[in-house]
Design a protein around this motif. Structure first.
Motif, PDB file in Angstrom:
ATOM      1  N   SER A  23      -6.854  32.725  15.473  1.00 26.10           N
ATOM      2  CA  SER A  23      -6.048  33.673  16.258  1.00 26.10           C
ATOM      3  C   SER A  23      -6.842  34.939  16.565  1.00 26.10           C
ATOM      4  O   SER A  23      -7.528  35.487  15.700  1.00 26.10           O
ATOM      5  CB  SER A  23      -4.783  34.068  15.495  1.00 26.10           C
ATOM      6  OG  SER A  23      -4.072  35.048  16.246  1.00 26.10           O
ATOM      7  N   ARG A  57      -5.057  37.325  18.464  1.00 29.44           N
ATOM      8  CA  ARG A  57      -3.946  38.109  18.995  1.00 29.44           C
ATOM      9  C   ARG A  57      -3.833  39.467  18.284  1.00 29.44           C
ATOM     10  O   ARG A  57      -3.894  39.532  17.056  1.00 29.44           O
ATOM     11  CB  ARG A  57      -2.664  37.301  18.754  1.00 29.44           C
ATOM     12  CG  ARG A  57      -1.421  37.740  19.456  1.00 29.44           C
ATOM     13  CD  ARG A  57      -0.278  36.793  19.119  1.00 29.44           C
ATOM     14  NE  ARG A  57       0.067  36.832  17.706  1.00 29.44           N
ATOM     15  CZ  ARG A  57       0.848  37.765  17.144  1.00 29.44           C
ATOM     16  NH1 ARG A  57       1.374  38.722  17.884  1.00 29.44           N
ATOM     17  NH2 ARG A  57       1.106  37.727  15.842  1.00 29.44           N
ATOM     18  N   GLU A 104       0.408  28.198  15.013  1.00 30.36           N
ATOM     19  CA  GLU A 104       1.078  27.248  15.908  1.00 30.36           C
ATOM     20  C   GLU A 104       1.676  28.032  17.060  1.00 30.36           C
ATOM     21  O   GLU A 104       2.490  28.937  16.844  1.00 30.36           O
ATOM     22  CB  GLU A 104       2.173  26.475  15.165  1.00 30.36           C
ATOM     23  CG  GLU A 104       2.873  25.471  16.081  1.00 30.36           C
ATOM     24  CD  GLU A 104       3.670  24.440  15.308  1.00 30.36           C
ATOM     25  OE1 GLU A 104       3.123  23.822  14.387  1.00 30.36           O
ATOM     26  OE2 GLU A 104       4.854  24.253  15.644  1.00 30.36           O
ATOM     27  N   TYR A 105       1.224  27.694  18.249  1.00 28.47           N
ATOM     28  CA  TYR A 105       1.784  28.280  19.470  1.00 28.47           C
ATOM     29  C   TYR A 105       2.364  27.135  20.300  1.00 28.47           C
ATOM     30  O   TYR A 105       1.624  26.216  20.698  1.00 28.47           O
ATOM     31  CB  TYR A 105       0.704  28.964  20.313  1.00 28.47           C
ATOM     32  CG  TYR A 105       0.054  30.211  19.738  1.00 28.47           C
ATOM     33  CD1 TYR A 105       0.633  30.954  18.707  1.00 28.47           C
ATOM     34  CD2 TYR A 105      -1.143  30.670  20.264  1.00 28.47           C
ATOM     35  CE1 TYR A 105       0.032  32.094  18.216  1.00 28.47           C
ATOM     36  CE2 TYR A 105      -1.758  31.822  19.779  1.00 28.47           C
ATOM     37  CZ  TYR A 105      -1.168  32.521  18.751  1.00 28.47           C
ATOM     38  OH  TYR A 105      -1.779  33.649  18.262  1.00 28.47           O
ATOM     39  N   ASN A 106       3.645  27.194  20.587  1.00 30.85           N
ATOM     40  CA  ASN A 106       4.273  26.196  21.454  1.00 30.85           C
ATOM     41  C   ASN A 106       3.923  24.768  21.040  1.00 30.85           C
ATOM     42  O   ASN A 106       3.445  23.958  21.845  1.00 30.85           O
ATOM     43  CB  ASN A 106       3.910  26.469  22.923  1.00 30.85           C
ATOM     44  CG  ASN A 106       4.424  27.819  23.374  1.00 30.85           C
ATOM     45  OD1 ASN A 106       5.568  28.173  23.100  1.00 30.85           O
ATOM     46  ND2 ASN A 106       3.589  28.594  24.050  1.00 30.85           N
ATOM     47  N   TYR A 161      -0.247  27.665  10.078  1.00 27.00           N
ATOM     48  CA  TYR A 161       0.877  28.556   9.793  1.00 27.00           C
ATOM     49  C   TYR A 161       1.621  28.829  11.088  1.00 27.00           C
ATOM     50  O   TYR A 161       1.106  28.624  12.188  1.00 27.00           O
ATOM     51  CB  TYR A 161       0.378  29.866   9.147  1.00 27.00           C
ATOM     52  CG  TYR A 161      -0.566  30.636  10.041  1.00 27.00           C
ATOM     53  CD1 TYR A 161      -1.930  30.402  10.004  1.00 27.00           C
ATOM     54  CD2 TYR A 161      -0.074  31.570  10.943  1.00 27.00           C
ATOM     55  CE1 TYR A 161      -2.792  31.075  10.838  1.00 27.00           C
ATOM     56  CE2 TYR A 161      -0.927  32.261  11.787  1.00 27.00           C
ATOM     57  CZ  TYR A 161      -2.284  32.010  11.737  1.00 27.00           C
ATOM     58  OH  TYR A 161      -3.137  32.669  12.584  1.00 27.00           O
ATOM     59  N   GLY A 219       5.985  29.712  12.583  1.00 27.98           N
ATOM     60  CA  GLY A 219       7.382  29.962  12.282  1.00 27.98           C
ATOM     61  C   GLY A 219       7.897  28.754  11.526  1.00 27.98           C
ATOM     62  O   GLY A 219       7.310  28.333  10.519  1.00 27.98           O
ATOM     63  N   GLY A 235       7.699  25.768  12.272  1.00 25.68           N
ATOM     64  CA  GLY A 235       6.785  24.629  12.351  1.00 25.68           C
ATOM     65  C   GLY A 235       5.727  24.619  11.273  1.00 25.68           C
ATOM     66  O   GLY A 235       5.093  23.587  11.034  1.00 25.68           O
TER      67      GLY A 235
END
Ligand SMILES: Cc1cc2nc3c(=O)[nH]c(=O)nc-3n(C[C@H](O)[C@H](O)[C@H](O)COP(=O)(O)O)c2cc1C
Length: 188
Positions: free
Chosen positions: A12, A14, A86-88, A116, A118, A120
Motif C-alpha cells: 500500500s 495510500r 484488500e481493495y475491491n 489485511y 475490512g 475480507g
C-alpha cells in the motif's frame, strides 16, 4: 552458509495507510524468527511509475534506471512476503505494477502473504495474488496472516498491537517459507 534474504514488501502507498505498520510488525517477527536476513521494502519509497518498459521483462533488457534498480533489489531476495491490502476484492494496483516490471528475478522463490482489510481480511487479495505469482514461477506457501478490520489492530501511535494468535500465524508462515526456501535455493 549465509541466511537467505527475506524481503517483506509493503504494497500500500495510500496516504493514511495501515500497511506500513503491518510491514514493520511482520519484519520484526521475521527478524526474531532467525531463519532469514530480513529486508523491509516499501513500494511508497520505491516509487515506480506505471510500467514503462518497451520490452517484455523476461528479456531483462531494461531501458530505465528505476527498473534496473528494482531488478537489483528483487534479484537479491531469496523469498518474499507481500503485505497486501484488500481493495475491491483484490490486491492493490501498485503491487501488480511492481510485480509486472520484472520476470526472472521472481523465479523459483517462495512467497508468503500478510493480507489485511475490512471484513475480507485480505483473503480475496491473497487468492488473486496466488494466481499471478505462480505465473512468475514463485511458490506460494499455504500458511498466511489474515487481518480483518485492520485499523482496529493499531494502537494510538499507529503500531500493531501484539496478538498471540497473529504472531503464531506469522511464525508458522516463516517456518514454511524457510522449509520451502531450503529446497528451492539450497545454496542460499
Ligand atoms: C478502494 C478501497 C477498496 C476497499 N475494498 C475492500 C474490500 O473489498 N474488502 C475489504 O475487506 N476491505 C476493503 N477495503 C478496506 C481496506 O482493506 C482497509 O481500509 C485497509 O486499511 C487498506 O489498506 P491500507 O490502509 O494499507 O491502504 C477497501 C479500502 C479501499 C480504500
Amino acid at each position: 552458509m549465509t541466511e537467505p534474504v527475506l524481503q517483506v514488501i509493503i504494497a500500500s502507498t495510500r496516504p493514511g495507510r495501515v500497511g506500513r505498520a503491518f510491514g514493520e510488525w511482520f519484519a520484526e517477527i521475521a527478524r526474531e524468527h532467525g531463519g532469514f536476513r530480513v529486508e523491509l521494502i516499501d513500494l511508497a519509497e520505491v516509487g515506480l511509475p506505471f510500467l514503462d518498459e518497451p520490452k517484455h521483462p523476461r528479456l531483462g533488457d531494461y531501458q530505465h534506471q528505476h527498473t534496473r534498480d528494482w531488478s537489483a533489489t528483487i534479484a537479491r531476495g531469496d523469498a518474499y512476503v507481500f503485505v497486501t491490502p484488500e481493495y475491491n476484492y483484490g490486491y492493490n494496483a501498485v503491487l501488480k505494477n511492481a510485480i509486472d516490471f520484472l520476470h526472472n528475478e521472481w523465479h523459483d522463490k517462495a512467497v508468503g502473504f500478510v493480507g489485511y482489510g475490512g471484513i475480507g481480511a485480505g483473503t480475496r487479495a491473497i487468492q488473486q495474488l496466488k494466481q499471478v505469482v505462480t505465473t512468475l514461477r514463485m511458490v506460494p506457501v499455504f500458511e498466511a496472516v489474515n487481518v480483518p478490520f485492520a485499523a482496529k489492530s493499531l494502537d494510538a501511535e499507529g503500531r500493531v498491537v501484539p496478538d498471540p494468535e497473529r504472531t503464531a500465524a506469522a511464525n508458522a508462515m516463516l517456518d514454511e517459507l524457510a522449509r520451502v526456501t531450503a529446497k528451492l535455493r539450497p545454496a542460499s
